[in-house]
Design an enzyme around this catalytic site. Structure first.
Site, PDB file in Angstrom:
ATOM      1  N   VAL A   4       0.755  -1.106  -0.336  1.00 25.69           N
ATOM      2  CA  VAL A   4       0.651   0.084  -0.241  1.00 25.69           C
ATOM      3  C   VAL A   4       0.796   0.994  -0.096  1.00 25.69           C
ATOM      4  O   VAL A   4       1.711   1.484   1.224  1.00 25.69           O
ATOM      5  CB  VAL A   4      -1.018   0.101   0.721  1.00 25.69           C
ATOM      6  N   SER A   5       0.849   2.304  -1.041  1.00 24.90           N
ATOM      7  CA  SER A   5       1.611   2.958  -1.062  1.00 24.90           C
ATOM      8  C   SER A   5       1.795   4.188   0.060  1.00 24.90           C
ATOM      9  O   SER A   5       1.049   4.169   0.855  1.00 24.90           O
ATOM     10  CB  SER A   5       0.954   3.988  -2.498  1.00 24.90           C
TER      11      SER A   5
END
Length: 223
Positions: free
Chosen positions: A70-71
């Site tokens: 997840v960024s």
């Protein structure tokens, strides 16, 4: 927006940690108050691996399994802000659902989010979590994100969470007039650039936004 997030597991993290993250994002240049509030509201600790939930409100990328991440919150905020700049956005196509975090943020800001994920297990777990959080304006599809979602097109915005060598033509054709597509794209030197395409009456206008680092975009769908 038809979003009803229950702060499940909120005891894992303090409101102070969330507020600190929002201040950091503002210092890094995120200006849209609606985007900052969406980041504040979405319980990111539920969208990462449980063992790393205590680090969810740090400005770092975190693993979500299946060799995916997840960024970091800044990139999520930056891409979201870039997508919303320049005019109203009602429907958004996300390519790469992952854990569902980016879709949850978008759900606070637009009427409908359509998200495609090539890894079936990720799509299934994202659906379960978004349902648990009572986020009911996100529709998910297991499939090849490079093909978009033609049956739901056109979209006011399209956002890619993985980096192709070039933006697939199929996605550009699904962008509504006046719409914007935001994506990380591999450069000739291997360095990725965050780009925005705006669909004008004459052409697709391309703007360079930032240097970024994303997992590569793959074709096909894993069963």
């Amino acid at each position: 927006m038809p979003v009803a997030i229950d702060m499940l597991g909120a005891g894992l993290t303090s409101q102070r940690a969330r507020d600190r993250l929002i201040r950091q994002l503002a210092e890094l240049g995120i200006r849209d108050p609606a985007v900052l509030e969406a980041i504040r509201q979405v319980p990111r600790h539920l969208f990462v691996e449980e063992a790393l939930a205590h680090r969810a409100y740090e400005n770092i990328a975190l693993p979500i399994g299946y060799r995916q991440t997840v960024s970091q919150p800044f990139i999520v905020a930056r891409m979201t802000e870039a997508l919303l700049e320049g005019g109203a956005v009602s429907t958004v196509l996300e390519v790469g659902t992952g854990s569902g975090y980016q879709a949850a943020v978008l759900a606070h800001l637009v009427e409908r989010v359509f998200s495609v994920e090539r890894i079936r297990a990720l799509s299934r777990s994202a659906r379960e979590l978004l349902t648990r959080l009572r986020i009911n304006n996100v529709s998910l599809l297991h499939g090849d994100g490079g093909q978009g979602w033609p049956a739901r097109a056109p979209f006011d915005g399209i956002l890619l969470t993985a980096a192709p060598r070039e933006v697939p033509h199929e996605l550009l054709t699904q962008l509504a007039p006046g719409g914007r597509l935001v994506a990380p794209v591999e450069g000739v030197d291997g360095q990725q650039q965050l780009v925005r395409y705006t669909h004008t009456a004459e052409a697709f206008v391309r703007d360079l936004l930032d240097t970024v680092c994303f997992v590569p975009m793959l074709s096909g769908a894993e069963q």
